[in-house]
Design a protein around this motif. Sequence first.
Motif, PDB file in Angstrom:
ATOM      1  N   ARG A 372       0.699  -0.852   0.400  1.00 48.70           N
ATOM      2  CA  ARG A 372      -0.066  -0.091   0.297  1.00 48.70           C
ATOM      3  C   ARG A 372       0.677   1.164   0.099  1.00 48.70           C
ATOM      4  NH1 ARG A 372      -4.192   1.298   4.615  1.00 48.70           N
ATOM      5  NH2 ARG A 372      -5.393   3.327   3.241  1.00 48.70           N
ATOM      6  N   GLU A 373       2.131   0.916   0.738  1.00 48.28           N
ATOM      7  CA  GLU A 373       2.752   2.154   0.894  1.00 48.28           C
ATOM      8  C   GLU A 373       3.828   2.370  -0.511  1.00 48.28           C
ATOM      9  OE1 GLU A 373       1.907   4.669   3.266  1.00 48.28           O
ATOM     10  OE2 GLU A 373       0.265   2.766   4.121  1.00 48.28           O
ATOM     11  N   ARG A 374       3.968   1.612  -0.685  1.00 48.03           N
ATOM     12  CA  ARG A 374       4.819   1.440  -2.179  1.00 48.03           C
ATOM     13  C   ARG A 374       5.092   2.384  -3.146  1.00 48.03           C
ATOM     14  NH1 ARG A 374       7.489  -4.094  -3.027  1.00 48.03           N
ATOM     15  NH2 ARG A 374       9.111  -3.058  -0.822  1.00 48.03           N
ATOM     16  N   ASP A 375       5.458   3.299  -3.698  1.00 48.20           N
ATOM     17  CA  ASP A 375       5.592   4.042  -4.986  1.00 48.20           C
ATOM     18  C   ASP A 375       5.253   3.430  -6.176  1.00 48.20           C
ATOM     19  OD1 ASP A 375       5.430   6.404  -3.390  1.00 48.20           O
ATOM     20  OD2 ASP A 375       7.516   7.176  -3.970  1.00 48.20           O
ATOM     21  N   GLY A 376       4.416   3.539  -6.691  1.00 47.38           N
ATOM     22  CA  GLY A 376       3.717   3.336  -7.985  1.00 47.38           C
ATOM     23  C   GLY A 376       3.398   1.865  -7.795  1.00 47.38           C
ATOM     24  N   TRP A 377       2.830   1.389  -7.025  1.00 51.91           N
ATOM     25  CA  TRP A 377       2.046   0.029  -6.427  1.00 51.91           C
ATOM     26  C   TRP A 377       0.888   0.192  -6.119  1.00 51.91           C
ATOM     27  CZ3 TRP A 377       4.979  -4.859  -5.188  1.00 51.91           C
ATOM     28  CH2 TRP A 377       6.313  -5.401  -5.367  1.00 51.91           C
ATOM     29  N   LYS A 378       0.058   1.466  -6.893  1.00 54.57           N
ATOM     30  CA  LYS A 378      -1.727   1.749  -6.015  1.00 54.57           C
ATOM     31  C   LYS A 378      -2.176   0.458  -7.024  1.00 54.57           C
ATOM     32  CE  LYS A 378      -0.593   4.661  -3.051  1.00 54.57           C
ATOM     33  NZ  LYS A 378      -0.726   4.641  -1.931  1.00 54.57           N
ATOM     34  N   ASP A 379      -1.801   0.174  -8.478  1.00 58.50           N
ATOM     35  CA  ASP A 379      -3.143  -1.040  -9.377  1.00 58.50           C
ATOM     36  C   ASP A 379      -2.430  -2.146  -8.781  1.00 58.50           C
ATOM     37  OD1 ASP A 379      -3.508   1.728 -10.188  1.00 58.50           O
ATOM     38  OD2 ASP A 379      -2.277   1.022 -12.599  1.00 58.50           O
ATOM     39  N   CYS A 384      -4.801  -6.356  -5.947  1.00 57.92           N
ATOM     40  CA  CYS A 384      -4.627  -7.657  -4.838  1.00 57.92           C
ATOM     41  C   CYS A 384      -5.924  -7.996  -3.716  1.00 57.92           C
ATOM     42  CB  CYS A 384      -3.309  -7.898  -3.628  1.00 57.92           C
ATOM     43  SG  CYS A 384      -1.696  -8.390  -4.828  1.00 57.92           S
ATOM     44  N   ARG A 385      -6.051  -6.552  -3.317  1.00 63.52           N
ATOM     45  CA  ARG A 385      -6.824  -6.013  -2.561  1.00 63.52           C
ATOM     46  C   ARG A 385      -8.574  -7.079  -3.220  1.00 63.52           C
ATOM     47  NH1 ARG A 385      -7.615  -5.795   2.464  1.00 63.52           N
ATOM     48  NH2 ARG A 385      -9.601  -4.445   2.789  1.00 63.52           N
ATOM     49  N   GLU A 386      -8.429  -6.705  -4.162  1.00 58.68           N
ATOM     50  CA  GLU A 386      -9.864  -6.710  -5.008  1.00 58.68           C
ATOM     51  C   GLU A 386     -10.228  -8.561  -5.191  1.00 58.68           C
ATOM     52  OE1 GLU A 386     -11.926  -6.993  -9.900  1.00 58.68           O
ATOM     53  OE2 GLU A 386     -10.744  -5.595  -9.102  1.00 58.68           O
TER      54      GLU A 386
END
Length: 389
Positions: A372-379, A384-386
């Motif tokens: 969650r906190e890593r840059d560029g990993w929002k998608d 993964c949450r989905e």
Amino acid sequence: MTMSETAARTIAQPGAGAVTDTGPGRPRTAAEVLRPHAEDAFAHELAALAAADDRPRPARWHLSPRAVATYLLGGTLPDGTVITPKYVGPRRIVEVAVATLATDRALLLLGVPGTAKTWVSEHLAAAVAGDSTLLVQGTAGTPEEAIRYGWNYARLLTEGPTRAALVPGPVMRAMERGAIARVEELTRIPADVQDTLITLLSEKTLPVPELGEEVQAVPGFNLIATANDRDRGVNDLSSALRRRFNTVVLPLPATPEDEVDIVARRVEQLGRSLDLPAPPDGVAEIRRVVTVFRELRDGVTADGRTRLKSPSGTLSTAEAISVVTGGLALAAHFGDGVLRPSDVAAGILGAVVRDPAADRVIWQEYLETVVRERDGWKDFYRACREVTA
């Protein structure tokens, strides 16, 4: 030709998606099978190496030991032929493995799951003997006959024990031909069956008491076994049998770059065999999968700042290859052909969460504290949450 004969010959009319049965006796080319043997898939490389190989070869070896190492590790021949790497790792490991096969000691490839033990075993046999098919697959139910020999019981009942009624196993055939036999998952074979190999490896002789004969190995014979060191205690090797082997431990890839390279190469090969289109740029997602696997496997983030709990699975390189290949199939058949986080998320979840209770908690903690906190990993986080929900 009767209706049944026609149906047996042609499963579907030739055309889109047609499958034509060419009969069991017809030899198939490497392009006609889903997973060709190493000696078929890389026949052009083996032929080029043999043509350029001017070094001494042990009896019945198709290549010299140095050429075998080049086949495994890759290189460029004087005529410009590029030999693709089959194994990415320390050169000395491959050299020791090849040198062992040139002696009277058998070779045991040991390592955690996914360290390419079977892959290396197959390619060593292909390069040394030109035949990787003399294989015994070890399981809890592997009988002694799988290693030694069996009988054609119809002939045995009518003729009694004769050489014609005897059915040689892969190891016996390798002994008679001076070839390499392979035993996969040796520690999964029951201990009393394992010990069948002791006399065979020490004396290079296989007694056939029913015929009052013995089969003696000819020069060139040797044996490669693989074992998973996570399986200690399943059927540990006796000290007598272990002394017959020279053990080579295959480590996990040393660096993330090595692992990304391995995954990318194998995914490309598998994609071609499955007719999957090459993604425009899949390296970013491959690197992400490798990063996730390495961090959870090592119990610490890549920057060393955050300690992590490791799940129960191995999260091996082989599993990373499977996740990316599955994601590539999703992208090709249900997306736009571009490998995206949503294509690999479900595969990662399946690889990480083996224990539905404990592993799911570990995975959710990793998602919330690291991803969650890593840059560029929002998608990737959202995908993964989905699938986790």
